[in-house]
Design an enzyme around this catalytic site. Structure first.
Site, PDB file in Angstrom:
ATOM      1  N   MET A  77       0.866  -1.181   0.000  1.00  0.00           N
ATOM      2  CA  MET A  77       0.000   0.000   0.000  1.00  0.00           C
ATOM      3  C   MET A  77       0.902   1.231   0.000  1.00  0.00           C
ATOM      4  O   MET A  77       1.007   1.967   0.984  1.00  0.00           O
ATOM      5  CB  MET A  77      -0.932  -0.046   1.219  1.00  0.00           C
ATOM      6  CG  MET A  77      -2.025  -1.101   1.065  1.00  0.00           C
ATOM      7  SD  MET A  77      -2.859  -1.496   2.600  1.00  0.00           S
ATOM      8  CE  MET A  77      -1.724  -2.734   3.239  1.00  0.00           C
ATOM      9  N   MET A 167     -10.022  -5.661  -2.361  1.00  0.00           N
ATOM     10  CA  MET A 167     -10.133  -5.121  -0.999  1.00  0.00           C
ATOM     11  C   MET A 167     -11.601  -5.087  -0.584  1.00  0.00           C
ATOM     12  O   MET A 167     -12.450  -4.594  -1.332  1.00  0.00           O
ATOM     13  CB  MET A 167      -9.577  -3.692  -0.929  1.00  0.00           C
ATOM     14  CG  MET A 167      -8.073  -3.563  -1.084  1.00  0.00           C
ATOM     15  SD  MET A 167      -7.104  -4.482   0.124  1.00  0.00           S
ATOM     16  CE  MET A 167      -7.657  -3.779   1.687  1.00  0.00           C
TER      17      MET A 167
END
Ligand code: DX5
Ligand code: ZN
Length: 245
Positions: A77, A167
């Site tokens: 990320m 996600m």
């Protein structure tokens, strides 16, 4: 569908004893370890970098086959995924999963048609593969799966991702509520690609696994549900049997 892979997220481990926590989680039945790397730019949180990954790698046996037990599934990320591939390879990462949105970081609003040579996902996957790593591509909740069609249907296996991560929370923090609204993306991918490794991440646990497994996910990340449990081995086994059934 491909086999169930349970990947506890060490974001919920005790960072003061990460090595021991990783080793124990493997003993409790984990297949992979999901390693969340956050840079404070792509997401509003910071975790740790390659030096820490290199240290914990010594506590977990390396996988003896591709996608095997002990795979370090690094969920990047970070705003500049291309910059860190070598460093994480040297630290012992096996699967480098970058965010589609970050591969277009200079133009996150409208990626289509405006990618530049250095940052497009196809070249990044190629680069990751050229270093001998598996390549994953992650999508945030706002990003639709159609952006992956060209990659997933490429004739050239060097530019085809080995895994897609959908996600099921906004990335950045553990312990958030599962977003069932993301499951149609999993369903659509599973329908089109029966053999694809599809990972779900965020809010997974005994209460939400059945929905995700029914949609077709086979790689299951769980942070707080595993590390917060009295009996983590039992949770891991519930997750596995739900995917297998
Ligand atoms: C969130 C991370 C997840 C997180 C999941 O940005 O990518 O891997 O650890 O935590 P839980 O399972 O608690 O939602
Ligand atoms: Zn993650």
């Amino acid at each position: 569908a491909p086999k169930a892979i349970i990947a506890p997220s060490i974001l919920s481990a005790d960072f003061a004893q990460l090595g021991a926590d990783c080793r124990r989680t493997m003993e409790q039945g984990a297949d992979w370890l999901h390693v969340d790397i956050m840079d404070g730019h792509f997401v509003p949180n910071i975790t740790f970098g390659a030096p820490v990954v290199a240290k914990i790698r010594k506590h977990v046996d390396r996988p003896t086959e591709s996608h095997g037990r002990g795979t370090f599934d690094c969920h990047m990320m970070i705003a500049e995924p291309k910059k860190w591939v070598k460093e994480f390879k040297n630290a012992g990462c096996d699967l480098y999963c970058f965010h589609y949105e970050a591969a277009f970081s200079s133009n996150a609003e409208s990626p289509e048609g405006k990618s530049d040579e250095k940052t497009n996902p196809k070249d990044l996957i190629r680069y990751i593969h050229s270093l001998g790593l598996l390549a994953g591509i992650a999508l945030k909740p706002m990003t639709g799966v159609e952006v992956l069609t060209e990659l997933l249907e490429s004739e050239d296996e060097m530019e085809r991702p080995d895994m897609v991560l959908i996600m099921t929370v906004e990335p950045g923090f553990g312990g958030q509520k599962f977003m069932a609204s993301e499951l149609p993306k999993v369903q659509e991918l599973r329908k089109k690609y029966p053999e694809l490794n599809i990972e779900v991440d965020g809010g997974l646990g005994p209460g939400t696994i059945d929905q995700a497994a029914d949609a077709g996910a086979n790689v299951i990340v769980a942070g707080s549900a595993v590390f917060g449990a009295k009996d983590p081995a039992a949770v891991i086994s519930v997750l596995r049997s739900s995917v297998n059934s």
